[in-house]
Scaffold this motif. Structure first.
Motif: not given
Length: 324
Positions: A295-308
């Motif tokens: 979900t969008v909410e899940d993605i918001r938990n990632l570090p800003s600019g995460y590229t892994g």
């Protein structure tokens, strides 16, 4: 004597200050090499039907608790994988099991009864016999009142041959669904004949992966044992910037809740792993039951600019967030 103690005490204090400063600046985020681009998106079992994760165990029949279907795709089938790649998946994960005639069937469950109209286990049948079953037979979202995919999954169980031939250039994560070392041996023999090994990664039980890695050391391979060894080794000495050999040429599936304790997380850690051909995939929950970022909410938990890498069960929702 007191003077000597004071001098030693000062030296110890300065040593600790220098050590902590070294650890901090060698692992802090703001001094890490800047990373650009979007994350690597891994579609778990293609674009599959999702299900309620509450109270799930290894014995849960997830086909009997799916959410109301939003699309016609069934996990581990070529249409589901094709849809995942079309939405923007960089990698598709699939499950394999050995058949009676020595082929690899792409199927998740140990028992055929959970999803299909067959009985028994994969190894009791030849690949041609398995293709006769309906892989959508037992899916239900309303406690068995209706079966929306019944009759629509006949012939959709592919072999690994089918998948590799249909997707000759795409990246795949192959999951050995056993802890039998013979499965690792046979998969290594099978893949050794291919010319696309850089596009493939393999994971599974400790025993088959140990054999597989011995036979094909150039292919990324991961098990619970290699994951544990690699991350513990990194936690022990990774603060120095040295990367243990157990962290090289592999893949780590890391629950996001634990990732922040890794030295240099996120960018410095990702840069270090990338330099030794190791791929990092973040997963949801405890990492035990294939929870993803759905979900969008899940993605918001990632570090800003995460590229892994990101593990998702809903590539149709997540890929557009980055592709747009």
């Amino acid at each position: 004597m007191n003077r000597i103690k004071k001098i030693l005490s000062r030296k110890i204090v300065w040593f600790l200050i220098i050590l902590f400063a070294f650890i901090y600046f060698n692992n802090c985020a703001f001094l890490a090499k800047h990373r650009t681009g979007k994350p690597l998106l891994l579609a778990h079992r293609g674009l599959a039907q999702t299900f309620n994760m509450e109270g799930i165990t290894n014995e849960t029949n997830t086909a009997q608790r799916i959410n109301k279907p939003e699309y016609p795709y069934l996990e581990n089938t070529i249409p589901s994988m094709e849809a995942a790649f079309q939405y923007g998946a960089d990698i598709v994960e699939l499950d394999i099991q050995l058949t009676k005639d020595g082929q690899f069937a792409v199927f998740h469950d140990w028992t055929l009864e959970y999803r299909t109209n067959g009985k028994g286990v994969i190894k009791d049948y030849t690949m041609s016999e398995l293709k006769q079953f309906d892989v959508g037979y037992n899916y239900t979202a309303d406690d068995g009142k209706t079966f929306p995919f019944r009759g629509k999954g006949v012939g959709l169980m592919p072999s690994l041959d089918d998948v590799l031939n249909y997707f000759p250039e795409e990246s795949l994560l192959i999951h050995i669904k056993s802890d039998d070392p013979q499965d690792g041996e046979q998969l290594a023999q099978y893949l050794s004949k291919l010319k696309r090994l850089n596009q493939l990664t393999v994971y599974g039980g400790d025993k088959p992966i140990a054999v597989f890695h011995k036979r094909l050391p150039g292919v990324r391979a991961m098990s619970a044992a290699t994951l544990k060894k690699g991350l513990l080794s990194y936690m022990a000495i990774g603060w120095t910037g040295y990367i243990p050999s157990s962290c090289k040429n592999t893949e780590f599936h890391i629950p996001l809740k634990y990732a922040p304790i890794l030295w240099g997380w996120p960018n410095r850690f990702l840069n270090r792993m990338e330099s030794v051909n190791t791929r990092i995939i973040v997963v949801g929950g405890e990492g035990e039951f294939s929870e993803g970022f759905d979900t969008v909410e899940d993605i918001r938990n990632l570090p800003s600019g995460y590229t892994g890498g990101i593990w998702t069960n809903r590539i149709d929702r997540i890929a557009p967030l980055y592709n747009n």
